[in-house]
Design a protein around this motif. Structure first.
Motif, PDB file in Angstrom:
ATOM      1  N   ALA A 284      -4.626  -0.569   3.065  1.00  0.00           N
ATOM      2  CA  ALA A 284      -5.761  -0.212   2.222  1.00  0.00           C
ATOM      3  C   ALA A 284      -6.811   0.581   2.979  1.00  0.00           C
ATOM      4  O   ALA A 284      -7.333   1.572   2.473  1.00  0.00           O
ATOM      5  CB  ALA A 284      -6.386  -1.471   1.613  1.00  0.00           C
ATOM      6  N   LEU A 285      -7.130   0.159   4.214  1.00  0.00           N
ATOM      7  CA  LEU A 285      -8.126   0.867   5.011  1.00  0.00           C
ATOM      8  C   LEU A 285      -7.552   1.302   6.363  1.00  0.00           C
ATOM      9  O   LEU A 285      -8.300   1.475   7.329  1.00  0.00           O
ATOM     10  CB  LEU A 285      -9.357  -0.013   5.225  1.00  0.00           C
ATOM     11  N   SER A 286      -6.239   1.492   6.430  1.00  0.00           N
ATOM     12  CA  SER A 286      -5.637   1.885   7.709  1.00  0.00           C
ATOM     13  C   SER A 286      -4.814   3.163   7.621  1.00  0.00           C
ATOM     14  O   SER A 286      -4.368   3.676   8.651  1.00  0.00           O
ATOM     15  CB  SER A 286      -4.745   0.755   8.236  1.00  0.00           C
ATOM     16  N   ASP A 287      -4.624   3.669   6.409  1.00  0.00           N
ATOM     17  CA  ASP A 287      -3.789   4.860   6.230  1.00  0.00           C
ATOM     18  C   ASP A 287      -4.533   5.875   5.371  1.00  0.00           C
ATOM     19  O   ASP A 287      -4.331   5.957   4.162  1.00  0.00           O
ATOM     20  CB  ASP A 287      -2.466   4.468   5.565  1.00  0.00           C
ATOM     21  N   PRO A 288      -5.448   6.647   5.974  1.00  0.00           N
ATOM     22  CA  PRO A 288      -6.248   7.604   5.188  1.00  0.00           C
ATOM     23  C   PRO A 288      -5.402   8.575   4.374  1.00  0.00           C
ATOM     24  O   PRO A 288      -5.676   8.803   3.193  1.00  0.00           O
ATOM     25  CB  PRO A 288      -7.066   8.339   6.259  1.00  0.00           C
ATOM     26  N   ALA A 289      -4.370   9.141   4.981  1.00  0.00           N
ATOM     27  CA  ALA A 289      -3.531  10.091   4.248  1.00  0.00           C
ATOM     28  C   ALA A 289      -2.807   9.410   3.099  1.00  0.00           C
ATOM     29  O   ALA A 289      -2.635   9.988   2.020  1.00  0.00           O
ATOM     30  CB  ALA A 289      -2.527  10.736   5.195  1.00  0.00           C
TER      31      ALA A 289
END
Length: 348
Positions: A284-289
């Protein structure tokens, strides 16, 4: 209603790879909220709302405090029109002043787009009561008076923000989560046994246009409800639409594509709004792409030019962050900024 010869406000032109918040933030510290809203999403900072402070800081009361020659007070059933300004109006205005003071402090020397949020005329009409206890939505005359008062109040509010932040290119966000229910006749009366009749779409467009033309600044519309009326909003003159991307359905794709081709920006809510919404998904908050992968897929399906993606889409949380922890709210906004940046770094 004909859309010919409409007055079109200045266009909303965020920098490529911009991110922003929807509006609400957790807690009651105006300075800390302003610090986060300005420092974390630097390309499109916003004026935070802090509903945890209580009535008058909530989005309805906050906007009612801006009305001109109309006043409201808190009743057990909610906000209701009053004959004169009372403590609830004074409290709403005081908190707004506190929020603007904090914003001014953290935007010294700032130049660029700056977003402020208010409730739009139709959600406001659905949520404020007349003296008899029924919603203003059920009285066409009350809706007209409310729209006129709101338009003038928002014009003054935008002018005040410009005075406090001289370099700001003010963008006004109209929060309209009840708009679809208004258009479908789904807003319930005070008894709960009936619903108010459907408001004619031309009347809805006319009221939105009246507000948009009064403020003379770019206006975006926000709704985190399903079935956002993209075409109606575009005809009304908004230059951006903010929505929960997860609620978008295939039947809405054509309207979204037409809006983009007409120059409307999309403020795509792709990041969970609370810690609970993010669940156990570590991405949720670890994979910006990964957060914007759905937006990229939609772009391809609509046949839109990849090079226009970063300049047409602003990344946001799915809705307001009032229900999140302060730490999560900061992390979510930072993640939005990183996700938006990937649209620039890798437009394909």
């Amino acid at each position: 209603m004909s859309t010919e010869n409409q007055t079109q406000p200045s266009t909303f032109k965020p920098s490529p790879g911009a991110a922003t918040g929807v509006g609400s933030m957790p807690g009651g510290d105006a300075r800390e909220a302003a610090r986060t809203a300005v420092g974390t999403v630097e390309a499109l900072p916003f004026l935070p709302e802090l509903p945890a402070r209580g009535p008058g800081a909530d989005m309805i009361g906050r906007t009612l405090g801006m009305l001109v020659e109309l006043y409201a007070r808190v009743e057990p059933s909610g906000w209701r029109f009053a004959d004169r300004p009372g403590r609830d109006t004074r409290r709403a205005r005081s908190w707004m002043g506190e929020d603007l003071d904090a914003l001014e402090e953290f935007t010294q020397g700032y130049a660029g787009p700056l977003k402020v949020q208010v409730v739009g005329p139709w959600t406001l009409a659905a949520c404020v009561e007349l003296r008899g206890g029924e919603s203003a939505l059920g009285d066409p005359g009350a809706c007209r008076d409310l729209t006129a008062s709101l338009a003038e109040g928002l014009r003054l509010h935008v002018d005040e923000v410009r005075r406090r932040v001289p370099g700001a290119e003010v963008v006004l966000q109209l929060d309209e989560p009840s708009l679809t229910a208004v258009l479908r006749g789904q807003v319930r009366t005070a008894s709960g046994y009936r619903t108010y009749r459907t408001v004619d779409r031309a009347v809805v467009e006319g009221a939105l246009r009246e507000v948009i033309e009064a403020v003379r600044t770019p206006v975006i519309a926000h709704s985190c409800a399903p079935d956002v009326p993209f075409a109606l909003l575009r005809r009304s003159g908004v230059t951006g639409v903010s929505f929960d991307f997860a609620l978008l359905t295939e039947r809405e794709w054509d309207a979204v594509g037409e809006a983009v081709e007409g120059g409307v920006k999309l403020l795509a809510g792709v990041v969970p709004g609370t810690d609970a919404d993010s669940g156990t998904d570590s991405r949720a908050l670890s994979d910006p792409a990964g957060s914007v992968s759905g937006v990229r897929s939609l772009w391809r399906r609509l046949g839109l030019a990849p090079g226009t993606l970063a300049e047409s889409v602003v990344v946001t949380p799915a809705c307001g962050l009032a229900g999140a922890s302060p730490a999560y709210a900061r992390a979510a906004l930072a993640h939005c900024a990183k996700a938006a940046r990937t649209l620039v770094d890798d437009p394909e």
